[in-house]
Enzyme design. Sequence first.
Site, PDB file in Angstrom:
ATOM      1  N   TYR A  57      15.433   2.255  15.218  1.00 60.34           N
ATOM      2  CA  TYR A  57      15.396   1.859  13.618  1.00 60.34           C
ATOM      3  C   TYR A  57      13.935   0.877  13.424  1.00 60.34           C
ATOM      4  O   TYR A  57      13.123   1.006  12.741  1.00 60.34           O
ATOM      5  CB  TYR A  57      16.385   0.389  13.571  1.00 60.34           C
ATOM      6  CG  TYR A  57      16.197  -0.461  12.299  1.00 60.34           C
ATOM      7  CD1 TYR A  57      16.357  -0.057  11.237  1.00 60.34           C
ATOM      8  CD2 TYR A  57      15.846  -1.624  12.668  1.00 60.34           C
ATOM      9  CE1 TYR A  57      15.954  -0.832  10.170  1.00 60.34           C
ATOM     10  CE2 TYR A  57      15.718  -2.836  11.773  1.00 60.34           C
ATOM     11  CZ  TYR A  57      15.762  -2.323  10.426  1.00 60.34           C
ATOM     12  OH  TYR A  57      15.580  -3.064   9.413  1.00 60.34           O
ATOM     13  N   SER A  63      10.614  -4.723   8.843  1.00 60.33           N
ATOM     14  CA  SER A  63      11.559  -5.770   9.771  1.00 60.33           C
ATOM     15  C   SER A  63      10.860  -6.533  10.720  1.00 60.33           C
ATOM     16  O   SER A  63      10.012  -6.057  11.199  1.00 60.33           O
ATOM     17  CB  SER A  63      12.408  -4.847  10.224  1.00 60.33           C
ATOM     18  OG  SER A  63      13.225  -5.273  11.000  1.00 60.33           O
TER      19      SER A  63
END
Length: 353
Positions: A158, A133
Amino acid sequence: MKLARAGPIVVTGTAGFIGFHVASRLLRRGLAVIGVDNFTPYYDVGLKEARFAQLCAEPGFTPMRMDLADQALVKALFSDFQPSHFVHLAAQAGVRYSLADPHAYVQSNIVAFLNVLEGCRHAGVSHLVYASSSSVYGANRSIPFSEHHGASHPVSFYAATKSANECMAHSYSHLFGLPVTGLRFFTVYGPWGRPDMAVYTFTHAIAEGRTIEIANAGRVWRDFTYIDDIVEGVVRVLAAPPRPDPDWDSRAADPATSSAPYRIYNIGNDRPEEINRLIAIIETALGRRAVRVNVPLPPGDVLKTRADVSDLRRAVGFAPATALEDGVQRFVEWYRDFHASPVGRERQAFIQA
Ligand code: NAD
């Protein structure tokens, strides 16, 4: 797309947004796909069921409802199907939710990822492609984000799990010669998109005349990347596994002098857009004005993202290019059709903006 030693391809997260689209594309190319998902309730499970039902209707698709954090089930997956390629898109996604339930991220992003690495290693998979990501860049001030600049200070849990995935993948590639590519996706949107993300959230709220919350007065920039561009990148990368250097040696004291079959690429649009402009585009597409309320930037969020995609372009001759106006128009058309359909009408109450 030509895959060397093509056996079945496992795609994980196929009830999810990106996994659904990647599996659809591979099936359209006549490849056999085993689609794995455990339907986490992070967002509307009915939307996941609707995506999965479409895949189940396609010839060549084998559905597997299972939790990748379950070691025994993952072992059985590999021994039953002997996949040649593995596209790992299942994860607990979302920056903000990672502050509320970090344990869900450890299960789905760390434990499950280790199970996948172990399975790929023992099965001798030809290429593992997994989702990282843009969040791994954290509050990096050096724009555009390049794979060659530091990504070591994640600002959400995350992002920390995605950074950990990259480290874990590197160790397996280095130790066992596993060909593995990590893809740092940048804010993906499009039809069948995620109802927790800005494009869907704003569209849904504006369509229903509800207020939208705008962080930092909309002075936030994201490199919005259209789903078809992401899929194109994934399938091209999948067909181009990294090769170890001829003198690669897992016992080398300094991994930098002998590189393992391991790559990381950004996949983003290389054209950051201000949230205010995104809202204006959605307003035009819907023919309705937004009712806005300003809020502070939530913890864990960053002000700007932008992908440097020169490595991706060099490796596979492709980089995303869909203009935000075109992508949002396609999303809004899908949104209208979906929410007018019987399944979509049923979902209306569950898809919260
Ligand atoms: P998504 O939430 O729509 O899909 C992920 C799917 O994985 C879900 O359907 C979920 O049920 C499944 N899943 C979660 N834990 C699982 C487990 N333990 N076992 C089996 N299945 C499990 O998210 P997405 O947007 O499609 O994202 C796909 C991947 O791309 C994720 O790894 C995400 O972190 C990454 N990513 C997405 C974006 C984006 O903008 N959408 C940006 C950067 C990275």
